[in-house]
Design an enzyme around this catalytic site. Structure first.
Site, PDB file in Angstrom:
ATOM      1  N   THR A 118       7.981  17.588  -0.361  1.00 37.22           N
ATOM      2  CA  THR A 118       7.377  16.409  -0.972  1.00 37.22           C
ATOM      3  C   THR A 118       6.042  16.732  -1.662  1.00 37.22           C
ATOM      4  OG1 THR A 118       6.253  14.341  -0.385  1.00 37.22           O
ATOM      5  CG2 THR A 118       6.523  15.917   1.374  1.00 37.22           C
ATOM      6  N   ASP A 119       5.728  15.947  -2.676  1.00 39.83           N
ATOM      7  CA  ASP A 119       4.421  16.097  -3.341  1.00 39.83           C
ATOM      8  C   ASP A 119       3.268  15.743  -2.389  1.00 39.83           C
ATOM      9  OD1 ASP A 119       4.775  13.315  -3.265  1.00 39.83           O
ATOM     10  OD2 ASP A 119       4.531  13.004  -5.423  1.00 39.83           O
ATOM     11  N   GLU A 120       3.607  15.093  -1.262  1.00 35.66           N
ATOM     12  CA  GLU A 120       2.547  14.646  -0.352  1.00 35.66           C
ATOM     13  C   GLU A 120       1.843  15.806   0.335  1.00 35.66           C
ATOM     14  OE1 GLU A 120       3.402  11.060   1.831  1.00 35.66           O
ATOM     15  OE2 GLU A 120       4.923  10.460   0.379  1.00 35.66           O
ATOM     16  N   TYR A 138       2.996  12.619   8.643  1.00 30.67           N
ATOM     17  CA  TYR A 138       4.215  12.936   7.877  1.00 30.67           C
ATOM     18  C   TYR A 138       3.975  14.135   6.979  1.00 30.67           C
ATOM     19  CZ  TYR A 138       7.535  12.756   3.972  1.00 30.67           C
ATOM     20  OH  TYR A 138       8.446  13.098   2.999  1.00 30.67           O
ATOM     21  N   SER A 189       3.478  17.386   8.800  1.00 28.95           N
ATOM     22  CA  SER A 189       4.722  17.945   9.347  1.00 28.95           C
ATOM     23  C   SER A 189       5.555  18.588   8.242  1.00 28.95           C
ATOM     24  CB  SER A 189       5.554  16.850  10.029  1.00 28.95           C
ATOM     25  OG  SER A 189       4.800  16.231  11.034  1.00 28.95           O
ATOM     26  N   LYS A 190       5.636  17.920   7.089  1.00 33.46           N
ATOM     27  CA  LYS A 190       6.397  18.498   5.971  1.00 33.46           C
ATOM     28  C   LYS A 190       5.752  19.815   5.532  1.00 33.46           C
ATOM     29  CE  LYS A 190       9.505  17.127   3.994  1.00 33.46           C
ATOM     30  NZ  LYS A 190      10.961  17.330   4.252  1.00 33.46           N
ATOM     31  N   ASN A 226       0.867   0.828  -7.766  1.00 31.44           N
ATOM     32  CA  ASN A 226       1.773  -0.005  -6.970  1.00 31.44           C
ATOM     33  C   ASN A 226       1.818  -1.446  -7.469  1.00 31.44           C
ATOM     34  OD1 ASN A 226       2.531   2.083  -5.267  1.00 31.44           O
ATOM     35  ND2 ASN A 226       0.848   1.704  -3.837  1.00 31.44           N
TER      36      ASN A 226
HETATM   37  P1  NAD Z   1      15.731   9.185   4.800  1.00 34.94           P
HETATM   38  O1  NAD Z   1      14.735   8.751   5.821  1.00 34.94           O
HETATM   39  O2  NAD Z   1      16.433   8.152   3.982  1.00 34.94           O
HETATM   40  O3  NAD Z   1      16.881  10.047   5.500  1.00 34.94           O
HETATM   41  C1  NAD Z   1      16.604  11.056   6.421  1.00 34.94           C
HETATM   42  C2  NAD Z   1      17.930  11.466   7.041  1.00 34.94           C
HETATM   43  O4  NAD Z   1      17.676  12.540   7.959  1.00 34.94           O
HETATM   44  C3  NAD Z   1      18.616  10.349   7.842  1.00 34.94           C
HETATM   45  O5  NAD Z   1      19.978  10.288   7.512  1.00 34.94           O
HETATM   46  C4  NAD Z   1      18.418  10.769   9.289  1.00 34.94           C
HETATM   47  O6  NAD Z   1      19.449  10.311  10.152  1.00 34.94           O
HETATM   48  C5  NAD Z   1      18.388  12.276   9.163  1.00 34.94           C
HETATM   49  N1  NAD Z   1      17.670  12.931  10.264  1.00 34.94           N
HETATM   50  C6  NAD Z   1      16.440  12.620  10.745  1.00 34.94           C
HETATM   51  N2  NAD Z   1      16.139  13.427  11.776  1.00 34.94           N
HETATM   52  C7  NAD Z   1      17.192  14.276  11.932  1.00 34.94           C
HETATM   53  C8  NAD Z   1      17.449  15.342  12.810  1.00 34.94           C
HETATM   54  N3  NAD Z   1      16.584  15.691  13.761  1.00 34.94           N
HETATM   55  N4  NAD Z   1      18.614  16.007  12.673  1.00 34.94           N
HETATM   56  C9  NAD Z   1      19.517  15.660  11.710  1.00 34.94           C
HETATM   57  N5  NAD Z   1      19.318  14.641  10.872  1.00 34.94           N
HETATM   58  C10 NAD Z   1      18.165  13.960  10.975  1.00 34.94           C
HETATM   59  O7  NAD Z   1      14.996  10.236   3.889  1.00 34.94           O
HETATM   60  P2  NAD Z   1      15.007  10.470   2.311  1.00 34.94           P
HETATM   61  O8  NAD Z   1      14.088   9.519   1.686  1.00 34.94           O
HETATM   62  O9  NAD Z   1      16.390  10.585   1.847  1.00 34.94           O
HETATM   63  O10 NAD Z   1      14.309  11.904   2.243  1.00 34.94           O
HETATM   64  C11 NAD Z   1      15.098  13.090   2.360  1.00 34.94           C
HETATM   65  C12 NAD Z   1      14.206  14.295   2.270  1.00 34.94           C
HETATM   66  O11 NAD Z   1      13.505  14.262   1.025  1.00 34.94           O
HETATM   67  C13 NAD Z   1      13.133  14.361   3.356  1.00 34.94           C
HETATM   68  O12 NAD Z   1      13.005  15.694   3.752  1.00 34.94           O
HETATM   69  C14 NAD Z   1      11.874  13.868   2.660  1.00 34.94           C
HETATM   70  O13 NAD Z   1      10.727  14.449   3.236  1.00 34.94           O
HETATM   71  C15 NAD Z   1      12.116  14.373   1.249  1.00 34.94           C
HETATM   72  N6  NAD Z   1      11.470  13.588   0.190  1.00 34.94           N
HETATM   73  C16 NAD Z   1      11.696  12.241   0.089  1.00 34.94           C
HETATM   74  C17 NAD Z   1      11.117  11.533  -0.954  1.00 34.94           C
HETATM   75  C18 NAD Z   1      11.373  10.058  -1.138  1.00 34.94           C
HETATM   76  O14 NAD Z   1      10.784   9.438  -2.034  1.00 34.94           O
HETATM   77  N7  NAD Z   1      12.243   9.437  -0.377  1.00 34.94           N
HETATM   78  C19 NAD Z   1      10.298  12.194  -1.885  1.00 34.94           C
HETATM   79  C20 NAD Z   1      10.090  13.565  -1.733  1.00 34.94           C
HETATM   80  C21 NAD Z   1      10.689  14.251  -0.707  1.00 34.94           C
HETATM   81  P1  TYD Z   2       6.089   4.393   0.563  1.00 30.23           P
HETATM   82  O1  TYD Z   2       7.335   3.884  -0.052  1.00 30.23           O
HETATM   83  O2  TYD Z   2       5.872   4.195   2.026  1.00 30.23           O
HETATM   84  O3  TYD Z   2       5.987   5.933   0.166  1.00 30.23           O
HETATM   85  P2  TYD Z   2       4.752   6.996   0.400  1.00 30.23           P
HETATM   86  O4  TYD Z   2       3.701   6.337   1.204  1.00 30.23           O
HETATM   87  O5  TYD Z   2       5.429   8.091   1.131  1.00 30.23           O
HETATM   88  O6  TYD Z   2       4.297   7.346  -0.975  1.00 30.23           O
HETATM   89  O7  TYD Z   2       4.850   3.735  -0.178  1.00 30.23           O
HETATM   90  C1  TYD Z   2       4.659   3.922  -1.559  1.00 30.23           C
HETATM   91  C2  TYD Z   2       3.354   3.252  -1.937  1.00 30.23           C
HETATM   92  O8  TYD Z   2       3.447   1.833  -1.692  1.00 30.23           O
HETATM   93  C3  TYD Z   2       2.172   3.725  -1.105  1.00 30.23           C
HETATM   94  O9  TYD Z   2       1.011   3.746  -1.930  1.00 30.23           O
HETATM   95  C4  TYD Z   2       2.035   2.655  -0.038  1.00 30.23           C
HETATM   96  C5  TYD Z   2       2.457   1.398  -0.766  1.00 30.23           C
HETATM   97  N1  TYD Z   2       3.086   0.353   0.085  1.00 30.23           N
HETATM   98  C6  TYD Z   2       2.645  -0.977   0.005  1.00 30.23           C
HETATM   99  O10 TYD Z   2       1.718  -1.305  -0.753  1.00 30.23           O
HETATM  100  N2  TYD Z   2       3.259  -1.909   0.800  1.00 30.23           N
HETATM  101  C7  TYD Z   2       4.270  -1.586   1.657  1.00 30.23           C
HETATM  102  O11 TYD Z   2       4.778  -2.500   2.366  1.00 30.23           O
HETATM  103  C8  TYD Z   2       4.723  -0.227   1.704  1.00 30.23           C
HETATM  104  C9  TYD Z   2       5.841   0.173   2.621  1.00 30.23           C
HETATM  105  C10 TYD Z   2       4.102   0.715   0.904  1.00 30.23           C
END
Ligand code: NAD
Ligand code: TYD
Length: 343
Positions: free
Chosen positions: A126-128, A150, A153-154, A249
């Site tokens: 993640t970019d985070e 979060y 950990s990433k 946002n």
């Molecule tokens: P999500 O929360 O929708 O899904 C996570 C999945 O991982 C779930 O299906 C869950 O059951 C599974 N999981 C969790 N713990 C597990 C374990 N111990 N063993 C096996 N499976 C497990 O997540 P997402 O939004 O699809 O994100 C997927 C990946 O992409 C993550 O690694 C996240 O850090 C990364 N990512 C997400 C975003 C985003 O905007 N959603 C952006 C950048 C990177």
């Molecule tokens: P989120 O979807 O939780 O992603 P991340 O924090 O990992 O970027 O949140 C995206 C942005 O939206 C972040 O700046 C937090 C804000 N946010 C709200 O303003 N209200 C909300 O209820 C949530 C969940 C997030």
């Protein structure tokens, strides 16, 4: 590379990636390995279940024996690891589960990949991990500067992946993706939360002043970027993956209300998230050099996403009305409103 294990493939991006791979490569086989936490949902994979090139195993990435068994049984040559605890707000109340899955779980997968001599291990990051980027845009060589459990950990996962490359020569790649939006995103994340709240005429809780910025990208662009890095990326390298543009946002929330024809009176300012990162921004030149481009602007991504949630109530209504989600929402949002000060 033909037999992929997609860990975390029952979640948002992983399920989109499984579908994308099966459609794009008609000789690839996909095994989704997923623990099915609150965020994992077999409905996300419903249409893939009948496909003979698709298989599902329920398992934890921290369970070394089960991981190994799945890899051997399905003759896996490539792991793409999406499995993670992913919600920043939850990491503030339960950091331990993030450390277990995102750091220790990553180690378990790497160790299995190393001992079985897999062709490739890809880490979806993640970019985070760069922390907040107040000016300019993060490049891949920038230092890690995490601020939430979060992102910390990433980052731990990323460092372990790079250690396995340097120490053991495991062919790894990492993508650091930006906030993704699209079908099947669990409605705790801001965009699906706001769309589904708006559809029910419920308030949209805006943290703080709403001026925080994120690089919102369409999920299939994210999937295509991972695919390109898997096939053209250089082992040992990290690739940023986003649109390279940012949106506030509050701007995102107003656009979403306009698309749904809902009033701005639904916007509700609430107490800010502790340690809230103000802005993320990515330099994406390195992945562009591999031939990748985002296919969707922010407006196009938002429009497609809104349409999907409007048309797929069957998917999100059971989640949002379930006891687990209701409990989370109450604990997290109840009493958080900031009332405008009078006078
Ligand atoms: P999500 O929360 O929708 O899904 C996570 C999945 O991982 C779930 O299906 C869950 O059951 C599974 N999981 C969790 N713990 C597990 C374990 N111990 N063993 C096996 N499976 C497990 O997540 P997402 O939004 O699809 O994100 C997927 C990946 O992409 C993550 O690694 C996240 O850090 C990364 N990512 C997400 C975003 C985003 O905007 N959603 C952006 C950048 C990177
Ligand atoms: P989120 O979807 O939780 O992603 P991340 O924090 O990992 O970027 O949140 C995206 C942005 O939206 C972040 O700046 C937090 C804000 N946010 C709200 O303003 N209200 C909300 O209820 C949530 C969940 C997030």
């Amino acid at each position: 590379m033909r037999n992929l294990m997609i860990t975390g493939g029952a979640g948002f991006i992983g399920s989109n990636f499984a579908r994308y791979i099966l459609e794009r490569y008609n000789d690839y086989r996909v095994l989704v390995y997923d623990k099915l936490t609150y965020a994992g949902n077999l409905d996300n994979l419903k249409d893939l279940m009948p496909n003979p090139r698709f298989a599902f195993v329920q398992g934890d990435i921290c369970d070394a024996a089960k991981v190994r068994e799945a890899l051997e049984t399905h003759e896996i040559d490539t792991i793409v690891n999406f499995a993670a605890e992913t919600h920043v707000d939850r990491s503030l109340t339960d950091p331990g589960s993030f450390i277990m899955t995102d750091v220790y779980g990553t180690y378990v997968l790497l160790e299995a990949a190393r001992t079985l001599g897999l062709e490739r291990y890809h880490q979806v990051s993640t970019d985070e991990v760069y922390g907040q980027v107040l000016e300019g845009a993060a490049v891949e060589t920038d230092p890690i500067h995490t601020r939430s459990p979060y992102s910390a950990s990433k980052a731990g996962g990323d460092l372990m992946v790079l250690a396995y490359y340097a120490s053991f020569g495991l062919p790894v790649t990492i993508t650091r993706g930006s906030n993704s939006i699209g079908p099947y995103q669990y409605p705790e994340k801001v965009v699906p939360l706001f769309i589904t709240n708006a559809l029910d005429d419920l308030p949209l809780p805006i943290y703080g002043d709403g001026l925080q910025m994120r690089d919102y990208q369409y999920v299939l662009d994210h999937c295509e970027g991972i695919d390109i890095v898997l096939h053209r990326g250089v082992p040992g390298e990290v690739y940023n993956l986003g649109t390279g543009t940012e949106t506030q946002n509050i701007v995102m929330a107003r656009k979403l209300l306009a698309l749904l024809g809902k009033p701005e009176s639904l916007l509700q300012f609430v107490r800010d998230r502790p340690g809230h990162d103000r802005r993320y921004a990515l330099n994406i030149e390195k992945i562009k050099a591999l031939g990748w481009r985002p296919r969707h602007s922010f407006d196009e991504a938002l429009e497609k996403t809104v349409r999907w949630y409007v048309e797929n109530e069957w998917w999100w209504r059971p989640i949002k009305s379930g006891a687990r989600f209701q409990e989370y929402y109450r604990a997290h949002y109840h009493g958080r409103e900031v009332r405008p000060s009078s006078g």
